[in-house]
Design a protein around this motif. Sequence first.
Motif, short mmCIF file in Angstrom:
data_model
loop_
_atom_site.label_atom_id
_atom_site.label_comp_id
_atom_site.label_asym_id
_atom_site.label_seq_id
_atom_site.Cartn_x
_atom_site.Cartn_y
_atom_site.Cartn_z
N LEU A 145 -5.45 6.33 -1.23
CA LEU A 145 -6.43 5.35 -0.76
C LEU A 145 -6.56 4.19 -1.74
N VAL A 146 -6.18 4.44 -2.98
CA VAL A 146 -6.13 3.38 -4.00
C VAL A 146 -4.66 3.18 -4.34
N PRO A 147 -4.15 1.95 -4.22
CA PRO A 147 -2.71 1.74 -4.35
C PRO A 147 -2.21 1.85 -5.80
N ARG A 210 -13.80 2.81 -3.01
CA ARG A 210 -12.36 3.03 -3.06
C ARG A 210 -11.72 2.22 -4.17
N PHE A 211 -11.94 2.68 -5.38
CA PHE A 211 -11.30 2.07 -6.55
C PHE A 211 -11.16 3.17 -7.58
N ASN A 212 -10.36 2.91 -8.54
CA ASN A 212 -10.22 3.85 -9.65
C ASN A 212 -9.73 3.12 -10.88
N VAL B 216 -8.31 -0.56 -10.30
CA VAL B 216 -7.45 -0.70 -9.13
C VAL B 216 -8.30 -0.50 -7.89
N ARG B 217 -8.21 -1.44 -6.97
CA ARG B 217 -9.04 -1.37 -5.77
C ARG B 217 -8.24 -1.04 -4.54
N GLY B 218 -8.81 -0.21 -3.68
CA GLY B 218 -8.21 0.09 -2.38
C GLY B 218 -8.69 -0.92 -1.36
N GLN B 219 -8.60 -0.55 -0.12
CA GLN B 219 -9.01 -1.42 0.98
C GLN B 219 -10.44 -1.93 0.73
N GLY B 221 -14.07 -3.43 1.41
CA GLY B 221 -15.06 -3.41 2.47
C GLY B 221 -15.35 -2.04 3.03
N VAL B 222 -14.59 -1.04 2.59
CA VAL B 222 -14.87 0.31 3.08
C VAL B 222 -16.09 0.87 2.35
#
Lengths: 224, 224
Positions: A145-147, A210-212, B216-219, B221-222
Motif C-alpha cells: 500500500l506504500v510504494p 498510508r505512509f511509512n 514514503v506515502r501511499g495513495q 487521500g485514503v
Amino acid sequence: MRIAVLGTGVVGRTIGTKLVGLGHDVRMGSRTADNERAAAWARDAGPNASHGTHRDAAAFGEAVFNCTTGSGSLEALEQAGRENLAGKILVDIANPLDFSQGVPPSFTVCNTDCLGEQIQRAFPDTHVVKTLNTVNASVMVDPSLVPGDHVLFVSGNDAASKAQVTSWLEDWFGWKRDNVIDLGDITTARATEMLLALWVRLYGLFGSPRFNFNVVRGQIGVVE
Amino acid sequence: MRIAVLGTGVVGRTIGTKLVGLGHDVRMGSRTADNERAAAWARDAGPNASHGTHRDAAAFGEAVFNCTTGSGSLEALEQAGRENLAGKILVDIANPLDFSQGVPPSFTVCNTDCLGEQIQRAFPDTHVVKTLNTVNASVMVDPSLVPGDHVLFVSGNDAASKAQVTSWLEDWFGWKRDNVIDLGDITTARATEMLLALWVRLYGLFGSPRFNFNVVRGQIGVVE
C-alpha cells in the motif's frame, strides 16, 4: 498454526482476518467472553476464526499477537495468564499512547522505559518481540500500500524469536526481509514507540495513514 | 548576511564553516570570549569568521543558529541575551539528550514538552524554528551524502520564519524543498526530538551517521 490475537480494535481485526485468510486458526481475545465486536469478527472471518477471553485465546494460541490498547496491555496480558504466555512468542504491536487529552497523545511510558520492556519484565518466560507498531493496520498486512522501500523494526531479547517473527512478517504479511531492521534487545522498543509522536503528526498532516518511514543509508563504514 | 552560531562542537563548526564558505559573516559564540576551539575555528575559517561570547555572537547575528548541547541551550541563550535574540530567527538544532549515563542517552525533556518549546517560551519575541536536528552534522550541510530522497522537518509558530528557514535549507545547504516537511507549530518539535532515540540506535547499528529518514506515502487521500 493456532494464533491468539488479543484485542478487538482495528489492529486486532485486521491482523486476525489476514491470518485466517492464510489458513491459520485464530482466536480473538477480549476482556469478556461475549464481546460483541469479537463475536461479529469471528462470524465474518469464517470457520477458522473463534473468540473468547484473553485467557481462552492465549491458552489456544501457539503464538500471541498483542493488539490491545497500550494503556490496557499489561492488564489484558495478566488476564491472559502467565502460564498461557510462557515459552511463546508474543508479538507486541501496542503503543503506550494516551489520547484522553486529545491530539497529540502523550505517552504513558517513554524515554527510559517502554511498554515492550514493561511486558517483558512482567512476563519473563515469554519471548516479547516488538514490531509492526510503527505503521497503520492496513500497511502491517499489506506493505505494498506504500510504494517502494520502507521499513519495519523488530526489538527483542531472544534472537531466535526475532528471526521467527521476521519470517512471519515476510511470509504472512509480505514485508521484504531487507526492509526489516533488527534494532537489538527489547530496550530498543523505546525508540520505535517514541516514533509514534512523529507518526501521529504526519498522519494529521497527510490526512491518510498510508505512509511509512524508510531509512536511507549513505556510504557504509564512514565514521565521523 | 551576519550570522551567529552558538556552540563550538561539531555541529557549530560544520554549520559555521559552511556559512563562511557561502560568503556570510559568521560569529561563533561560546561561554567565554577566549574559547580555544572557537578561536581555532575562526582562524581556520578565514576573514569572515570571528568568535566571542554567546552575547557577542547574538548581538552580531541577524539570524542565530543554536548549535549548543541541548542540556545547556537555555543557559547559553540566557547568556546570549533576550534583547539580542528578539525579533530574530533562531534555528534550533539542539537535542535534549543526556549521555551522562552512557548510551542510549535519555531525554532531559520529552513527551508533553520539548527543548524547542522551552526555548520559545523563554524567548517569546524570538522566532524559533526547529530543524536539522534529525541528521548528522555532515548531512545537514550536504544532504547528497545520503542518496536519493530523504527528509528534514521544520517546526515553529511563525509561518514566515519557517518559510525563510526552508529557503536557507535549500539555497545554503542543498536540501530539496519537497523534502522539507513543515510539521506545524513548535510543539511538533517534540516529535523530531524524540526521533533521536531511533537515530541513536541506528547509528549504533550501522556504525556510521550517514543515514537519514525518508517518509514514503501511499495513495493520497485514503482515510481509514
